[in-house]
Scaffold this active site. Structure first.
Site, short mmCIF file in Angstrom:
data_model
loop_
_atom_site.label_atom_id
_atom_site.label_comp_id
_atom_site.label_asym_id
_atom_site.label_seq_id
_atom_site.Cartn_x
_atom_site.Cartn_y
_atom_site.Cartn_z
N ARG A 1 0.81 -1.30 -0.05
CA ARG A 1 -0.09 0.00 0.26
C ARG A 1 0.86 1.34 -0.19
O ARG A 1 0.43 2.43 -0.29
CB ARG A 1 -1.02 -0.01 1.33
CG ARG A 1 -2.23 -0.91 1.13
CD ARG A 1 -2.89 -1.18 2.34
NE ARG A 1 -2.30 -1.93 3.08
CZ ARG A 1 -2.65 -1.95 4.45
NH1 ARG A 1 -3.86 -1.43 4.72
NH2 ARG A 1 -2.08 -3.00 5.18
N SER B 1 7.56 -4.78 15.51
CA SER B 1 7.26 -4.98 14.45
C SER B 1 8.11 -3.66 13.43
O SER B 1 8.20 -2.45 14.11
CB SER B 1 5.91 -4.36 14.06
OG SER B 1 5.17 -5.22 13.12
N GLY B 2 8.55 -3.90 12.40
CA GLY B 2 9.58 -2.97 11.64
C GLY B 2 8.74 -1.67 11.22
O GLY B 2 9.35 -0.97 10.77
N ASN C 1 -4.94 -5.73 19.61
CA ASN C 1 -3.50 -6.13 19.88
C ASN C 1 -2.58 -5.25 18.82
O ASN C 1 -2.94 -4.94 17.90
CB ASN C 1 -3.52 -7.66 19.11
CG ASN C 1 -2.04 -8.13 19.20
OD1 ASN C 1 -1.18 -7.72 19.84
ND2 ASN C 1 -1.89 -8.95 18.22
#
Ligand code: UD1
Ligand code: MG
Length: 454
Positions: A15, A100-101, A166
């Protein structure tokens, strides 16, 4: 307990619509993944494992200097599969923080809170309550205790009403990761191996799943497209601006200030609107920066006033100097105290001594200028012959007349004077006047050509 950090960075980021892997997109001038690695380093983790996939070569090259262990996830079969590919290198004991990157703003404080919370039970997560939780994995609780995470696509209507989500940030015991991950299945709405399924496994093992909330909500915001990236950039900038103001920096409008790096500032530093600061900069007390300046890797000492639209790159500026408007200090520009650099003056790899002035339209490259000298408007140091660079040396109290060309290598002595419009190719000794231009030609009663009217 030994702590590993596992960073998920294999996703493509479709995206973003970019040829650059998502985790290399910049936030505040630094790749998203760079923010996460920086935070992991602050936690003094024993090892940092990064899972790469798309654009892996580029990603590894960008972080070649970092002590990071790279693990490839060739096919992206889900977040659970991603962590599973680290098992061959993951220690059997200790714990792992899973990050998370593409969630770059997670803070050291929140992660420390998570580590503390998960210490006893072996599993904890960062959760957040959102007014609109659509799309996220939902936290299912019974009697206040976490039972499972249900992905949006797998959730029933009642579960979709749950507002607690989450964030994708976990702390899990390594022994449990080794035990649980091989048992994950992809029997779900997306046909993926969900990392989130380890929560139900923990409950089945009789463990309690702990949760903590982030210190600030923007810390857990992820980046999927450029709209989210721009929104997070503003939040990140607002946060940095607030910290600077709390340290006594006067930002005239914090919403029009961008720091892409680090700024160490003294007291009563005043920064006008639309200033961009990059790399590592240091400003002394009472420094004033006018509107629209771009300042990179530069030190500016106390009392210096910079007028609008001046550009600095790897420069060192002394105390009480006056710079701008529209000045350009390039790498190796070194100004002593009380120097004046005015409009359209470019300084590169040059040192300028105490109280010297170059106030208008000048290029000073590879020059060494003493104290108290005046460089007239339009002076050019001709430092380049097309192949090589040469040095210009100007002594103390010299006076360079306007529109002079100083053809390097050349030395202008102490107290020497160069007449306006001269092209100087030989050294000028101390206290001499050098003028290099033809004698003025005069023709009396001169008649210019006239246009003939039709
Ligand atoms: C995930 C969580 C969801 C949570 C959300 C928070 C799962 C199943 N769901 O969903 O509960 O609310 O994050 O943002 O974990 N990645 C890989 N390899 C893969 C798949 C993903 O490295 O095979 C990486 C991605 O690059 C990304 C991160 O893992 O950095 C999260 O993956 P993503 O697909 O965005 O998960 P979500 O569906 O958003
Ligand atoms: Mg996501």
């Amino acid at each position: 307990m030994s702590t590993s950090v596992i960073i998920l960075a294999a996703g493509k980021g479709t995206r973003m619509r970019s040829s650059l892997p998502k985790v290399l997109q910049p936030l505040a001038g630094r790749p998203l993944l760079g923010h996460v690695i920086e935070t992991a380093k602050k936690l003094h983790a024993d090892n940092i494992i990064t899972i790469y996939g798309h654009g892996g070569d580029l990603v590894q090259k960008e972080f070649a200097q970092e002590q990071v262990q790279w693990v490839e996830q060739a096919e992206q079969l889900g977040t659970g599969h991603a962590v599973k590919v680290t098992l061959p290198v993951l220690p059997k004991s200790g714990q792992s923080l899973i990050l998370s990157g593409d969630v770059p703003c997670i803070s050291q404080a929140t992660l420390q809170k998570l580590l503390n919370a998960a210490q006893n039970t072996g599993i904890g997560l960062v959760t957040l309550t959102l007014p609109n939780a659509s799309g996220y994995g939902r936290i299912v609780r019974e009697n206040g205790k976490i039972q499972a995470i249900v992905e949006h696509k797998d959730a029933n209507d009642a579960q979709r009403q749950i507002k607690e989500i989450n964030t994708g940030i976990y702390c899990v015991s390594n022994a449990k990761l080794h035990e649980w991950l091989p048992k994950l299945s992809n029997n779900n709405a997306q046909g993926e191996y969900y990392l989130t399924d380890i929560v139900a496994m923990a409950i089945a093992d009789g463990l309690e799943v702990e949760s903590v909330e982030p210190e600030r909500a923007f810390e857990v915001e992820g980046v999927n497209d450029r709209v989210q990236l721009a929104a997070l950039e503003r939040e990140f900038q607002a946060d940095q601006a607030k910290l600077l103001m709390q340290h006594g920096v006067h930002l005239i409008d914090p919403s029009r200030f961008d720091l892409r790096g680090t700024l160490v500032a003294g007291t009563d530093v005043r920064i006008d609107i639309n200033v961009i600061i990059e790399g590592r900069c240091e400003f002394g007390d009472n420094v004033e920066i006018g509107a629209g300046c771009v300042i990179k890797n530069t030190q500016i000492a106390s009392g210096t006033k910079v007028q609008p639209y001046s550009i600095f790159d790897n420069a060192i500026v002394g105390e009480n100097t006056q710079i701008g408007p529209f000045s350009r200090l390039r790498p190796g520009a070194k100004l002593a105290n009380d120097v004046h650099i005015g409009n359209f003056v470019e300084v590169k790899n040059s040192s300028i001594g105490l109280g010297s002035k170059a106030n208008h339209f000048t290029y000073l490259g590879d020059a060494e200028i003493g104290a108290g000298s005046n460089i007239g408007a339009g002076t050019i140091t001709c430092n380049y012959d097309g192949a090589n660079k040469f040095k210009t040396v100007i002594g103390n109290a010299a006076f360079i007349g306007s529109n002079s060309s100083l053809v390097a290598p050349v030395t202008i002595g102490n107290g020497a004077t160069v007449g306006a419009g001269s092209t100087i190719t030989s050294d000028v000794a101390d206290h001499c006047l050098a003028v290099e231009r033809s004698k003025q030609f005069v023709k009396e009663n001169y008649q210019r050509p006239q246009k003939i009217k039709k």
